[in-house]
Design an enzyme around this catalytic site. Structure first.
Site, PDB file in Angstrom:
ATOM      1  N   CYS A  75       0.813  -1.225   0.000  1.00 45.18           N
ATOM      2  CA  CYS A  75       0.000   0.000   0.000  1.00 45.18           C
ATOM      3  C   CYS A  75       0.847   1.277   0.000  1.00 45.18           C
ATOM      4  CB  CYS A  75      -1.000  -0.005   1.150  1.00 45.18           C
ATOM      5  SG  CYS A  75      -0.288   0.012   2.803  1.00 45.18           S
ATOM      6  N   HIS A 124      -2.506   0.951   7.041  1.00 43.50           N
ATOM      7  CA  HIS A 124      -2.911   0.782   5.642  1.00 43.50           C
ATOM      8  C   HIS A 124      -3.242   2.140   5.057  1.00 43.50           C
ATOM      9  CE1 HIS A 124      -4.236  -1.246   2.079  1.00 43.50           C
ATOM     10  NE2 HIS A 124      -5.405  -0.623   2.126  1.00 43.50           N
ATOM     11  N   HIS A 136      -5.901   1.234  -3.965  1.00 43.98           N
ATOM     12  CA  HIS A 136      -4.970   0.734  -2.953  1.00 43.98           C
ATOM     13  C   HIS A 136      -4.511  -0.669  -3.302  1.00 43.98           C
ATOM     14  CE1 HIS A 136      -7.856  -1.751  -0.247  1.00 43.98           C
ATOM     15  NE2 HIS A 136      -8.426  -1.573  -1.417  1.00 43.98           N
TER      16      HIS A 136
END
Length: 165
Positions: A75, A124, A136
């Site tokens: 990510c 994240h 993502h």
């Protein structure tokens, strides 16, 4: 006594025009700062658009822990790689990126190119692409994708930043 009054009067006459001349200079300075800010904002927006376009091109690439592309991403690697292509260097991890980028934004204030962070430890992140979507790299065994920012993401939202300023 006449001499001191004349001196005081003369100093008042001199002080008047100097103060009056200062006002246009201050207005010019404020105007110059505003145009610099506008130019800076325009440059940031251009870079953000480039980062978003680059992120779109990565859709379908596989997730790989520690991946910084090209070809596979995690990510923060995806976010950093997209912004790097746009001319902005970011640190490597989600937490480092969040700390390093000083321009923080709210959930409702997010615009295309902003980086959204999730979970308590900001573990994240994704790139906001506008209209309630982000791109993502979701995790092991999955691929980079565009997702709708639904109530799950809103519940787990922990901050956002705007790189490029």
């Amino acid at each position: 006594m006449v001499t001191s009054a004349a001196t005081i009067g003369a100093s008042l006459l001199v002080a008047g025009p100097v103060q009056a001349a200062a006002a246009p200079q201050q207005a010019a300075t404020v105007s110059a700062l505003t145009s610099v800010s506008k130019a800076r904002a325009a440059k940031q927006k251009s870079r953000a658009n480039y980062a978003v376009r680059y992120a779109y091109k990565q859709i379908g690439d596989p997730y790989r822990y520690g991946g910084t592309g090209p070809g596979s991403w995690d990510c923060s690697g995806l976010a950093g790689g997209s912004w790097r292509k746009a001319g902005v260097k970011l640190p490597r991890t989600t937490q480092q990126i969040y700390r390093a980028v000083k321009f923080k934004v709210s959930w409702k204030g997010a615009v295309a190119g902003d980086l959204l962070f999730f979970y308590g430890g900001k573990s994240h992140m994704g790139i906001y692409v506008g209209n309630g979507y982000m791109i993502h790299a979701p995790g092991s065994g999955r691929r980079v994708k565009k997702v709708k920012l639904n109530s799950y993401y809103k519940r787990n939202f922990s901050g956002a930043v705007r790189p490029g300023y």
